[in-house]
Every structure is written in C-alpha cells, then in structure tokens.
Design a protein around this motif. Structure first.
Motif, PDB file in Angstrom:
ATOM      1  N   ARG A 123       0.826  -1.203   0.000  1.00 60.83           N
ATOM      2  CA  ARG A 123       0.000   0.000   0.000  1.00 60.83           C
ATOM      3  C   ARG A 123       0.861   1.254   0.000  1.00 60.83           C
ATOM      4  O   ARG A 123       0.554   2.236  -0.713  1.00 60.83           O
ATOM      5  N   LYS A 124       1.939   1.256   0.779  1.00 59.84           N
ATOM      6  CA  LYS A 124       2.846   2.401   0.770  1.00 59.84           C
ATOM      7  C   LYS A 124       3.445   2.608  -0.621  1.00 59.84           C
ATOM      8  O   LYS A 124       3.542   3.730  -1.116  1.00 59.84           O
ATOM      9  N   ARG A 125       3.869   1.496  -1.234  1.00 59.88           N
ATOM     10  CA  ARG A 125       4.455   1.599  -2.567  1.00 59.88           C
ATOM     11  C   ARG A 125       3.429   2.072  -3.590  1.00 59.88           C
ATOM     12  O   ARG A 125       3.734   2.872  -4.477  1.00 59.88           O
ATOM     13  N   LEU A 126       2.193   1.593  -3.457  1.00 59.39           N
ATOM     14  CA  LEU A 126       1.137   2.007  -4.367  1.00 59.39           C
ATOM     15  C   LEU A 126       0.833   3.491  -4.216  1.00 59.39           C
ATOM     16  O   LEU A 126       0.709   4.219  -5.212  1.00 59.39           O
ATOM     17  N   ASN A 127       0.747   3.955  -2.972  1.00 59.42           N
ATOM     18  CA  ASN A 127       0.483   5.376  -2.737  1.00 59.42           C
ATOM     19  C   ASN A 127       1.624   6.245  -3.240  1.00 59.42           C
ATOM     20  O   ASN A 127       1.399   7.332  -3.795  1.00 59.42           O
ATOM     21  N   ALA A 128       2.867   5.758  -3.023  1.00 56.88           N
ATOM     22  CA  ALA A 128       4.015   6.531  -3.505  1.00 56.88           C
ATOM     23  C   ALA A 128       4.021   6.622  -5.025  1.00 56.88           C
ATOM     24  O   ALA A 128       4.276   7.689  -5.610  1.00 56.88           O
ATOM     25  N   ALA A 129       3.740   5.494  -5.678  1.00 55.27           N
ATOM     26  CA  ALA A 129       3.703   5.508  -7.138  1.00 55.27           C
ATOM     27  C   ALA A 129       2.568   6.373  -7.651  1.00 55.27           C
ATOM     28  O   ALA A 129       2.706   7.104  -8.643  1.00 55.27           O
ATOM     29  N   PHE A 130       1.430   6.303  -6.975  1.00 59.48           N
ATOM     30  CA  PHE A 130       0.279   7.107  -7.379  1.00 59.48           C
ATOM     31  C   PHE A 130       0.600   8.593  -7.249  1.00 59.48           C
ATOM     32  O   PHE A 130       0.321   9.393  -8.153  1.00 59.48           O
ATOM     33  N   SER A 131       1.207   8.956  -6.115  1.00 63.87           N
ATOM     34  CA  SER A 131       1.561  10.367  -5.904  1.00 63.87           C
ATOM     35  C   SER A 131       2.586  10.831  -6.932  1.00 63.87           C
ATOM     36  O   SER A 131       2.507  11.963  -7.444  1.00 63.87           O
ATOM     37  N   HIS A 132       3.550   9.961  -7.227  1.00 63.86           N
ATOM     38  CA  HIS A 132       4.582  10.342  -8.195  1.00 63.86           C
ATOM     39  C   HIS A 132       3.993  10.568  -9.578  1.00 63.86           C
ATOM     40  O   HIS A 132       4.308  11.551 -10.263  1.00 63.86           O
ATOM     41  N   ASP A 133       3.100   9.669 -10.020  1.00 62.99           N
ATOM     42  CA  ASP A 133       2.548   9.797 -11.358  1.00 62.99           C
ATOM     43  C   ASP A 133       1.502  10.899 -11.454  1.00 62.99           C
ATOM     44  O   ASP A 133       1.191  11.354 -12.556  1.00 62.99           O
ATOM     45  N   LEU A 134       0.948  11.327 -10.331  1.00 64.51           N
ATOM     46  CA  LEU A 134       0.007  12.440 -10.347  1.00 64.51           C
ATOM     47  C   LEU A 134       0.704  13.783 -10.450  1.00 64.51           C
ATOM     48  O   LEU A 134       0.083  14.786 -10.829  1.00 64.51           O
ATOM     49  N   ARG A 135       1.999  13.803 -10.133  1.00 61.20           N
ATOM     50  CA  ARG A 135       2.700  15.073 -10.044  1.00 61.20           C
ATOM     51  C   ARG A 135       2.701  15.817 -11.383  1.00 61.20           C
ATOM     52  O   ARG A 135       2.419  17.020 -11.446  1.00 61.20           O
ATOM     53  N   ASN A 136       2.991  15.107 -12.461  1.00 60.66           N
ATOM     54  CA  ASN A 136       3.055  15.770 -13.763  1.00 60.66           C
ATOM     55  C   ASN A 136       1.705  16.313 -14.220  1.00 60.66           C
ATOM     56  O   ASN A 136       1.620  17.484 -14.639  1.00 60.66           O
ATOM     57  N   PRO A 137       0.617  15.509 -14.196  1.00 55.04           N
ATOM     58  CA  PRO A 137      -0.678  16.088 -14.597  1.00 55.04           C
ATOM     59  C   PRO A 137      -1.095  17.284 -13.748  1.00 55.04           C
ATOM     60  O   PRO A 137      -1.619  18.267 -14.281  1.00 55.04           O
ATOM     61  N   VAL A 138      -0.853  17.197 -12.430  1.00 55.35           N
ATOM     62  CA  VAL A 138      -1.224  18.319 -11.562  1.00 55.35           C
ATOM     63  C   VAL A 138      -0.399  19.551 -11.905  1.00 55.35           C
ATOM     64  O   VAL A 138      -0.911  20.677 -11.938  1.00 55.35           O
ATOM     65  N   THR A 139       0.889  19.363 -12.176  1.00 56.66           N
ATOM     66  CA  THR A 139       1.752  20.495 -12.542  1.00 56.66           C
ATOM     67  C   THR A 139       1.274  21.141 -13.836  1.00 56.66           C
ATOM     68  O   THR A 139       1.232  22.382 -13.957  1.00 56.66           O
ATOM     69  N   VAL A 140       0.931  20.314 -14.807  1.00 54.48           N
ATOM     70  CA  VAL A 140       0.437  20.853 -16.082  1.00 54.48           C
ATOM     71  C   VAL A 140      -0.859  21.634 -15.879  1.00 54.48           C
ATOM     72  O   VAL A 140      -1.052  22.724 -16.430  1.00 54.48           O
ATOM     73  N   LEU A 141      -1.772  21.082 -15.068  1.00 58.45           N
ATOM     74  CA  LEU A 141      -3.036  21.768 -14.824  1.00 58.45           C
ATOM     75  C   LEU A 141      -2.819  23.082 -14.087  1.00 58.45           C
ATOM     76  O   LEU A 141      -3.470  24.094 -14.396  1.00 58.45           O
ATOM     77  N   LYS A 142      -1.929  23.082 -13.097  1.00 57.90           N
ATOM     78  CA  LYS A 142      -1.646  24.323 -12.374  1.00 57.90           C
ATOM     79  C   LYS A 142      -1.057  25.372 -13.306  1.00 57.90           C
ATOM     80  O   LYS A 142      -1.408  26.553 -13.248  1.00 57.90           O
ATOM     81  N   GLY A 143      -0.139  24.930 -14.184  1.00 56.85           N
ATOM     82  CA  GLY A 143       0.445  25.871 -15.143  1.00 56.85           C
ATOM     83  C   GLY A 143      -0.595  26.405 -16.107  1.00 56.85           C
ATOM     84  O   GLY A 143      -0.586  27.610 -16.450  1.00 56.85           O
ATOM     85  N   SER A 144      -1.511  25.551 -16.543  1.00 56.48           N
ATOM     86  CA  SER A 144      -2.557  25.990 -17.474  1.00 56.48           C
ATOM     87  C   SER A 144      -3.489  26.992 -16.804  1.00 56.48           C
ATOM     88  O   SER A 144      -3.899  27.993 -17.421  1.00 56.48           O
ATOM     89  N   VAL A 145      -3.849  26.735 -15.540  1.00 60.42           N
ATOM     90  CA  VAL A 145      -4.703  27.679 -14.803  1.00 60.42           C
ATOM     91  C   VAL A 145      -4.005  29.016 -14.642  1.00 60.42           C
ATOM     92  O   VAL A 145      -4.621  30.097 -14.785  1.00 60.42           O
ATOM     93  N   LEU A 146      -2.710  28.979 -14.355  1.00 65.26           N
ATOM     94  CA  LEU A 146      -1.950  30.221 -14.204  1.00 65.26           C
ATOM     95  C   LEU A 146      -1.929  31.009 -15.508  1.00 65.26           C
ATOM     96  O   LEU A 146      -2.093  32.248 -15.516  1.00 65.26           O
ATOM     97  N   LEU A 147      -1.753  30.327 -16.631  1.00 60.95           N
ATOM     98  CA  LEU A 147      -1.765  31.009 -17.935  1.00 60.95           C
ATOM     99  C   LEU A 147      -3.134  31.615 -18.216  1.00 60.95           C
ATOM    100  O   LEU A 147      -3.231  32.721 -18.775  1.00 60.95           O
TER     101      LEU A 147
END
Length: 369
Positions: A159-183
């Motif tokens: 479960r720890k590994r799954l959560n870590a992987a999930f958090s890691h793979d969410l980082r890029n989409p969230v970053t892109v969305l935050k950048g798009s909102v800022l633009l």
C-alpha cells in the motif's frame, strides 16, 4: 519412559496412582512386620492357654518396655495412615514432572512471546498425549499468525508503494493543470490550453479508476467452484482472438478435466496477460496451460522486446510501465500478480532466450478461500 511419554493423561495418572499405592501398601506391610517382630522381643503380659487347657500367666512388661510397645503400635498406626497419602502425593508429583511440567513451560513461554509480538519461534514436539496435541495445535496457530502477520506487513508495504507511485505519477498532470490555470489567469493561454487541460483531467480520472480497481481486487474474495478445462481452452482462444487480432495465437492446452478454482479471477488474469503481450508482440503469441501437483499454470509468450531488467529484478509494481503511454498505467501485471497470490499462486516474469517475454501465472486448484 518413551511409552509413558506418549500415553494418555488419564491412563498415565491411573498407572502412577496404582503403582505408588501398591508401593505404599507394601511399605506399610513391611513396617507392620518389622514392628511386630520387634514387639515379640518384649513381654506382652496377660495369660497363655495351651491345648490341654492349662492357663499360664505371662509376665507383664516393665514401664520402659510398655513405652516401647506403645511406640511400636503408634508407628504401625502412623504407617497405615501416612504411607498411602505419601504414595498419592508421589503419584501426583511424578505425574506433574513427567506429563505436565514441560508442556506447561512450553505453552507459557510461547504465550509470553506472542504477547510480546514475537512470532519468530517454534513449539517443539512435546509428547503424544493430549497436552502434546495442544502444543501441536498451538504451533499451528503460531505459524498461521506469523503467516497472517507477514501478509499484513506485505500488504502495508504494498500500500505504501502504491500510494508513492500514485503520488509520483500524479505530479506531472497536476503540474500541467496548475500551469494551465496560471496562464488562463494571466491571459497568456494559447488556443490548445483547454484541450490540454481536458486530456490531463481525463488522465487523472483514469489514475483514480486504476487505484479503485486495485482496491476492489484486494478486497475481492476468492470464490472457487468446478470449471471444465474445455471451457478454459475455448475462452483463451476467444480472448486471444479479440485482444490480439493482428497476431496468430498458438495454444497448447491438454485435457485438464474438471478443476476447482475461481473462474472469473482466472479469466481476468488471462485477459490482462494476453492484452499486455498483444501490445508488444511482433507476430507471435503462444498460450500454454499445464496442471501439476494441484497447480494450474498459464504461460503467455510473445516475440516482442522482452521485459526490462529492472522489472525482472523487482517484479510488477503499480504504475510501472515498460512504455511511455498515457492510456496504460502498468497495472495489468501488478493486478495479475495480486490475483495469483490471492488464489494461492504466483506470477513469474522471464525473458525467452530466443527473444520475447514470457509470463507464467499459477493458481492452486485446491485453494481454500
């Protein structure tokens, strides 16, 4: 002693009690005989009548001799009362020492270690009696507790590994969305920003769905039942035809008879493995079923590039991908591994010497859910 060690508690206690009471009785008779022999050395007083009717007055004992005779009578009475009680006490002592002491010590020590959350020990074989059977049952319970504890620990780490992987793979989409909102706030957004945000929101939804599917798999019970081997063959043929339309699959399925397994779980695993192999296969796809020692094995082989060394070393991981794809999150092998382990089996990944990958999923056909 070995025979006594394996004898039942009731029988052992009866034999020890009878033996000790017999010994006490013999000792009591010996004391009576000894005291009687000593008393005959002193005058008893009274009269003696012979066969002719002649009456003879016997000499009376002196006060000192009378005290000795009284002591001898007291010894005989004490022997009749005390020695049987001592015999029973000896039987109880021997019964405890030979039959109870070691099992009680073993169970007490085992209970104390379990209370201290220490399951890394074993209960030795004590005897073949009822307490020995209790110790054997205690050892079985300890082993099952250890297995359950290890499984819970493995699930927690997973479960720890799954959560870590999930958090890691969410980082890029969230970053892109935050950048798009800022633009958008700055009025600098290009014409594709909404399309890009829509794609990444869809990707986030897919991530959440993938996580939910893993949680459902972990909680899903294994329901076993009779499955015809011919049905498995036809289902594998149909699955390969649908999931790998551009590849000619080769099947090797012997006559398996009727198997006891979770049909749906097996089919879901087969779909995952066949679909994964179809994405990488260049032109060949092989499926093999084998049954040995109560274990059904499904092997899926392709002629693709094979698995990365990191995947072979560490095994399937959640969100672990051999290719960069926004549509596939690498959950197929991970969920298949999870389903195999739930069914008492395992998932094995290898690279074929002639090229390509091979995945073997095993399921116990005598699995008890």
């Amino acid at each position: 002693m070995e025979r006594l060690r394996n004898m039942g508690l009731k029988q052992t206690f009866f034999l020890l009690s009878a033996g000790c009471l017999c010994a006490a009785l013999l000792l009591t008779l010996s004391v009576y005989g000894l005291c009687g022999a000593l008393a005959e050395q002193y005058p008893q007083g009274g009269v003696s009548i012979d066969f002719n009717g002649l009456v003879t007055e016997l000499p009376d004992p002196t006060p000192e001799q009378q005290r000795i005779l009284d002591v001898l009578d007291g010894v005989r009475l004490a022997a009749a009362l005390v020695l049987p009680a001592v015999g029973l006490a000896a039987a109880g002592f021997l019964f405890y020492r030979w039959k109870l002491k070691k099992p009680v010590q073993v169970l007490r020590a085992g209970t104390e270690r379990i209370r201290n959350h220490d399951l890394d020990f074993s209960i030795p074989e004590v005897s073949g009696d009822e307490l020995g059977q209790i110790c054997a049952a205690f050892e079985t319970m300890r082993a099952e507790l250890l297995e359950t504890s290890q499984e819970l620990w493995r699930q927690a780490e997973e479960r720890k590994r799954l959560n870590a992987a999930f958090s890691h793979d969410l980082r890029n989409p969230v970053t892109v969305l935050k950048g798009s909102v800022l633009l958008l706030k700055q009025g600098k957004a290009d014409g594709q920003v909404l399309d890009r945000m829509e794609r990444y929101i869809l990707r986030l939804e897919q991530y959440v769905e993938a996580m939910s599917s893993i949680q459902r798999l972990e909680q899903m019970p294994v329901r076993t039942g009779p499955v015809d081997g011919k049905v498995l063959r036809s289902e594998l043929e149909e699955t390969a035809r649908l999931l790998a339309p551009g590849v000619e699959p080769a099947l090797a399925v012997p006559d398996l008879g009727t198997l006891c397994m979770d049909h749906g779980l097996f089919l879901t695993t087969a779909e995952n493995l066949i679909g994964n192999a179809a994405r990488f296969a260049r032109g060949k796809l092989e499926l093999r079923l084998a049954l040995s020692a109560g274990v059904l094995s499904l092997t899926v082989m392709d002629d693709g590039p094979g698995f990365p060394e990191s995947l072979l070393e560490s095994g399937p991981k959640p969100f672990g991908k051999a290719e960069d794809s926004a549509e596939h999150f690498g959950m197929g092998l991970y969920s298949s591994d999870l389903m195999c382990r739930k069914h008492g089996g395992a998932l094995q990944l290898t690279n074929r010497p002639e090229g390509g990958a091979a995945v073997t999923a095993s399921f116990r056909t005598d699995f008890q859910s």
